[in-house]
Design an enzyme around this catalytic site. Structure first.
Site, short mmCIF file in Angstrom:
data_model
loop_
_atom_site.label_atom_id
_atom_site.label_comp_id
_atom_site.label_asym_id
_atom_site.label_seq_id
_atom_site.Cartn_x
_atom_site.Cartn_y
_atom_site.Cartn_z
N ASP A 48 -20.55 -5.42 63.68
CA ASP A 48 -21.21 -6.72 63.57
C ASP A 48 -20.35 -7.69 62.78
O ASP A 48 -19.82 -7.35 61.71
CB ASP A 48 -22.56 -6.53 62.87
CG ASP A 48 -23.30 -7.83 62.66
OD1 ASP A 48 -24.18 -8.15 63.47
OD2 ASP A 48 -23.02 -8.53 61.66
N TYR A 53 -17.70 -15.85 59.11
CA TYR A 53 -17.23 -14.86 58.12
C TYR A 53 -15.73 -14.97 57.95
O TYR A 53 -14.99 -14.84 58.90
CB TYR A 53 -17.59 -13.45 58.56
CG TYR A 53 -19.05 -13.12 58.61
CD1 TYR A 53 -20.00 -13.89 57.94
CD2 TYR A 53 -19.50 -12.01 59.32
CE1 TYR A 53 -21.35 -13.57 58.00
CE2 TYR A 53 -20.84 -11.68 59.37
CZ TYR A 53 -21.76 -12.46 58.71
OH TYR A 53 -23.10 -12.15 58.76
N HIS A 143 -27.34 -17.34 64.54
CA HIS A 143 -27.20 -16.79 63.19
C HIS A 143 -28.32 -17.25 62.26
O HIS A 143 -28.87 -16.47 61.49
CB HIS A 143 -25.84 -17.20 62.62
CG HIS A 143 -25.40 -16.39 61.45
ND1 HIS A 143 -24.09 -16.35 61.03
CD2 HIS A 143 -26.06 -15.57 60.60
CE1 HIS A 143 -23.97 -15.55 59.99
NE2 HIS A 143 -25.16 -15.08 59.70
N SER A 173 -31.39 -14.38 64.33
CA SER A 173 -31.35 -13.92 62.95
C SER A 173 -31.92 -14.99 62.04
O SER A 173 -31.91 -16.18 62.38
CB SER A 173 -29.89 -13.62 62.55
OG SER A 173 -29.80 -13.09 61.24
N ASN A 174 -32.43 -14.54 60.88
CA ASN A 174 -32.99 -15.48 59.90
C ASN A 174 -34.00 -16.42 60.56
O ASN A 174 -33.81 -17.63 60.62
CB ASN A 174 -31.85 -16.27 59.23
CG ASN A 174 -30.86 -15.36 58.53
OD1 ASN A 174 -31.22 -14.62 57.63
ND2 ASN A 174 -29.60 -15.40 58.96
#
Length: 334
Positions: A48, A53, A143, A173-174
């Site tokens: 992942d 990042y 994300h 996500s989130n």
């Protein structure tokens, strides 16, 4: 390493996934490559990352370093077909400096995210594929849920991405549970791909009453996942920055603001007792406890920074929890 179904896709994924968030920045390239190889040697296959990042380790980092490192590793080893590869878009940071020099709050970061607009996601997936050196990812997440963009626009773009073969599946996500339900309803109505995975923070401690659970699994999401087995939870930050092993570290740690209280104290006490009985660390026991979850079954996403941290997590997958100790852990709390 055991594998579990990814929703109802027919794919099986490693129950212990490897997060590459700090690879290429805080973790240098040779060390990162060694960790990737060790994870595969242990039977893992679910890796992942995300396009953002990681911009935060230093002033020279802007995001994309993790994907670029993975791309170099895949090009050198030819192991693309051996892994289930996930990445994310929408949280690329336009300008990291205001966050580095500010308070680092969620609101400060949110002001810098590019969001989940259609054109943004189309560019983001192409940039991710270029850095990764592949023509597709297996799982592509939004994300951070973007409420400033109509869901129809986001889902339409994701449908194009899947149709073009750039991603096999999508995830979110989130995100709050009510938004996740709206996403799924719109996808069904329009014949668009629906999320097969939801990535949220999930650990042994439970969020306290009144905590903002946007990014943390709560009772509502757990109930929703039990009722919808076409959606798999990918649990990030399972050991909450490693606070379980060190009482001094968790005392005043920022992550504890969502958990600290009588319930956390009671669960930590039992966790410490059982870890001592099994001669393992509390961090390892938390990972093992998550791997024993069956209602719902989930993927535990680890993000080790060092080979030692990876070895500690891999060892946790071998811990067998007797029914009595598992029950004590499950029922602990105020």
């Amino acid at each position: 390493m055991r594998k579990i179904p990814l929703g109802r896709t027919g794919d099986q994924v490693s129950q212990l996934a490897l997060g590459a968030m700090l690879m290429g920045t805080s973790t240098d390239e040779p060390t990162s490559v060694g960790m990737l190889e060790r994870y595969l040697d242990a039977g893992g296959s679910f890796i992942d990352t995300a396009d953002c990042y990681a911009w935060w380790p230093g002033p020279d980092n802007t995001g994309g370093e993790s994907e670029a490192l993975l791309g170099r590793w895949l090009a050198k080893t030819g192991k693309r077909d051996e892994i289930f590869l996930a990445t994310k878009g929408s949280a690329w940071v336009r300008d990291p400096e205001p966050i580095r020099s500010g308070d680092g709050s969620w609101e400060t970061m949110a002001a810098q995210w590019v969001g989940a607009g259609g054109d943004t996601l189309r560019r983001a997936i192409d940039d991710s594929l270029r850095r990764l050196g592949t023509d597709h990812v297996d799982l592509y997440y939004v994300h951070v849920d973007d409420r400033s963009t109509r869901l129809e626009e986001t889902l339409g773009a994701l449908a194009e991405i899947v149709s073009a073969g750039k991603a096999r599946y999508i995830g979110w996500s989130n995100v709050r549970t009510w938004r996740l339900e709206r996403v799924r309803a719109l996808a069904e109505k329009n014949g668009w791909p629906a999320p097969v995975a939801v990535q949220e923070e999930h650990s042994y401690l439970r969020p306290k009453a009144g905590a903002d659970t946007l990014s943390i699994v709560d009772d509502e999401l757990t109930d929703y996942l039990r009722a919808n087995d076409d959606l798999t939870l990918v649990a990030y930050s399972p050991i909450l920055k490693g606070i379980y092993d060190d009482p001094a570290k968790r005392d005043g740690h920022q992550v504890m603001r969502w958990y600290a209280g009588p319930d956390a104290d009671a669960r930590l006490a039992v966790l410490t007792e059982v870890a001592a009985e099994l001669d393992v660390t509390p961090n390892q026991l938390v990972i093992s406890w998550l791997l024993h979850r069956t209602d719902p079954e989930l993927v535990t996403l680890i993000g080790p920074r060092t080979p030692e941290q990876l070895e500690t997590a891999l060892a946790a997958s071998d811990i067998k929890l007797p029914a009595e100790q598992l029950d004590r852990l499950d029922t602990a709390g105020a």
